[in-house]
Design a protein around this motif. Structure first.
Motif, PDB file in Angstrom:
ATOM      1  N   VAL A   4      22.740  10.146  53.951  1.00  0.00           N
ATOM      2  CA  VAL A   4      22.987   8.741  54.285  1.00  0.00           C
ATOM      3  C   VAL A   4      23.654   8.642  55.656  1.00  0.00           C
ATOM      4  O   VAL A   4      23.231   7.862  56.527  1.00  0.00           O
ATOM      5  CB  VAL A   4      23.880   8.071  53.218  1.00  0.00           C
ATOM      6  CG1 VAL A   4      24.276   6.668  53.668  1.00  0.00           C
ATOM      7  CG2 VAL A   4      23.147   7.998  51.882  1.00  0.00           C
ATOM      8  N   GLY A   5      24.694   9.460  55.853  1.00  0.00           N
ATOM      9  CA  GLY A   5      25.392   9.453  57.143  1.00  0.00           C
ATOM     10  C   GLY A   5      24.476   9.852  58.275  1.00  0.00           C
ATOM     11  O   GLY A   5      24.527   9.274  59.367  1.00  0.00           O
ATOM     12  N   LYS A   6      23.598  10.835  58.004  1.00  0.00           N
ATOM     13  CA  LYS A   6      22.653  11.279  59.025  1.00  0.00           C
ATOM     14  C   LYS A   6      21.748  10.141  59.440  1.00  0.00           C
ATOM     15  O   LYS A   6      21.522   9.914  60.637  1.00  0.00           O
ATOM     16  CB  LYS A   6      21.814  12.440  58.492  1.00  0.00           C
ATOM     17  CG  LYS A   6      20.818  12.987  59.518  1.00  0.00           C
ATOM     18  CD  LYS A   6      19.877  14.002  58.897  1.00  0.00           C
ATOM     19  CE  LYS A   6      18.763  13.325  58.129  1.00  0.00           C
ATOM     20  NZ  LYS A   6      17.719  14.271  57.676  1.00  0.00           N
ATOM     21  N   GLN A   7      21.241   9.380  58.462  1.00  0.00           N
ATOM     22  CA  GLN A   7      20.326   8.289  58.793  1.00  0.00           C
ATOM     23  C   GLN A   7      21.036   7.165  59.528  1.00  0.00           C
ATOM     24  O   GLN A   7      20.439   6.514  60.396  1.00  0.00           O
ATOM     25  CB  GLN A   7      19.641   7.773  57.526  1.00  0.00           C
ATOM     26  CG  GLN A   7      18.758   8.790  56.834  1.00  0.00           C
ATOM     27  CD  GLN A   7      17.733   9.417  57.766  1.00  0.00           C
ATOM     28  OE1 GLN A   7      17.195   8.765  58.655  1.00  0.00           O
ATOM     29  NE2 GLN A   7      17.471  10.707  57.565  1.00  0.00           N
ATOM     30  N   VAL A  40      16.456   3.413  58.749  1.00  0.00           N
ATOM     31  CA  VAL A  40      16.835   2.287  57.894  1.00  0.00           C
ATOM     32  C   VAL A  40      16.289   2.484  56.476  1.00  0.00           C
ATOM     33  O   VAL A  40      16.992   2.297  55.483  1.00  0.00           O
ATOM     34  CB  VAL A  40      16.316   0.954  58.485  1.00  0.00           C
ATOM     35  CG1 VAL A  40      16.488  -0.179  57.487  1.00  0.00           C
ATOM     36  CG2 VAL A  40      17.054   0.627  59.787  1.00  0.00           C
ATOM     37  N   ILE A  41      15.030   2.893  56.370  1.00  0.00           N
ATOM     38  CA  ILE A  41      14.407   3.070  55.055  1.00  0.00           C
ATOM     39  C   ILE A  41      14.981   4.282  54.321  1.00  0.00           C
ATOM     40  O   ILE A  41      15.231   4.244  53.112  1.00  0.00           O
ATOM     41  CB  ILE A  41      12.884   3.203  55.206  1.00  0.00           C
ATOM     42  CG1 ILE A  41      12.296   1.881  55.726  1.00  0.00           C
ATOM     43  CG2 ILE A  41      12.228   3.584  53.885  1.00  0.00           C
ATOM     44  CD1 ILE A  41      10.810   1.943  56.041  1.00  0.00           C
ATOM     45  N   LEU A  42      15.225   5.382  55.063  1.00  0.00           N
ATOM     46  CA  LEU A  42      15.686   6.614  54.415  1.00  0.00           C
ATOM     47  C   LEU A  42      17.139   6.544  53.942  1.00  0.00           C
ATOM     48  O   LEU A  42      17.565   7.373  53.137  1.00  0.00           O
ATOM     49  CB  LEU A  42      15.491   7.804  55.358  1.00  0.00           C
ATOM     50  CG  LEU A  42      14.040   8.276  55.497  1.00  0.00           C
ATOM     51  CD1 LEU A  42      13.925   9.350  56.565  1.00  0.00           C
ATOM     52  CD2 LEU A  42      13.523   8.808  54.168  1.00  0.00           C
ATOM     53  N   VAL A  43      17.896   5.572  54.442  1.00  0.00           N
ATOM     54  CA  VAL A  43      19.255   5.380  53.914  1.00  0.00           C
ATOM     55  C   VAL A  43      19.183   5.194  52.400  1.00  0.00           C
ATOM     56  O   VAL A  43      19.962   5.783  51.638  1.00  0.00           O
ATOM     57  CB  VAL A  43      19.943   4.168  54.581  1.00  0.00           C
ATOM     58  CG1 VAL A  43      21.182   3.748  53.782  1.00  0.00           C
ATOM     59  CG2 VAL A  43      20.372   4.518  56.004  1.00  0.00           C
ATOM     60  N   GLY A  44      18.235   4.380  51.957  1.00  0.00           N
ATOM     61  CA  GLY A  44      18.081   4.131  50.529  1.00  0.00           C
ATOM     62  C   GLY A  44      17.661   5.371  49.766  1.00  0.00           C
ATOM     63  O   GLY A  44      18.152   5.637  48.658  1.00  0.00           O
TER      64      GLY A  44
END
Length: 218
Positions: free
Chosen positions: A68-71, A53-57
């Motif tokens: 983004v897709g990976k996260q 959730v945090i790494l999407v940003g």
């Protein structure tokens, strides 16, 4: 400042590299999840979910569509893996998740999924350059992470080898993308992966020996 804006703000600068809060916090949670995975604790999955959730940003700020897709996939697979381990019946003698090597069929599916998935995602990123500035490396990490997590959810030792292959590309890509903390964490991942692979390999041998011993006793 919004929560997302704060997460994508700069935490500090080290050796000329700007460290983002989202990059740092998300990867610290990711390291925690990997360590919990080595311990075969079900808590590895909620830690991975929150890290995703945090790494999407963080990846969105670096314009890495594959990241983004990976996260997003990490979030989905972490929820599935959490359910698998919570409901799993295969337990070691100490009550933790039992681990084993994949059989030939499972290994073939993992390899085929990695190759075909990377080709498909890499082709997508190449066709739409706005999704990623490094399409094939991004696709490789995207699919490799998914393969690793599926193998982990099934308690397969190959999980660690998949992570090792992801790290070999993830380290240089993270540094070149301005995500210095991700690059540093990938280096630490490498050490944990080697340690975890050895531990799971040893435990898979112990688990295989136990039924054989029981059969001999009978």
């Amino acid at each position: 400042m919004s929560g997302l804006g704060w997460l994508n703000g700069e935490a500090f600068t080290a050796f000329g590299q700007h460290i983002l809060w989202s990059d740092m916090l998300g990867n610290i949670l990711g390291l925690t999840a990997l360590a919990l995975g080595w311990r075969r604790s079900v808590l590895t999955w909620p830690a991975q979910l929150l890290s995703g959730v945090i790494l999407v940003g963080a990846y969105a700020s670096a314009q890495l569509g594959g990241g983004v897709g990976k996260q997003l996939l990490v979030i989905a697979v972490a929820a599935w893996g959490w359910r698998q381990w919570s409901r799993g019946r295969r337990r070691a003698q100490d009550g933790s998740i039992a681990v084993r090597f994949a059989d030939a069929r499972e290994r073939a599916w993992l390899i085929a999924g990695a190759v075909l998935g990377t080709a498909a995602v890499g082709g997508l990123f190449t066709a739409f350059p706005s999704l990623s500035w490094s399409p094939w490396a991004d696709a490789y990490i995207f699919v490799g992470t998914l393969v690793a997590m599926v193998a982990q959810a099934r308690g397969l030792v190959e999980f660690w080898f998949a992570w090792l292959l992801v790290d070999l590309v993830g380290v240089p890509l993270a540094f070149s993308s301005g995500l210095a903390f991700s690059g540093l964490v990938y280096v630490i991942y490498f050490a944990l992966v080697v340690w975890g692979a050895y531990d799971w390999w040893q435990r898979s041998r112990t688990g295989a020996a136990a039924p054989a011993a029981e059969g001999a006793a009978a």
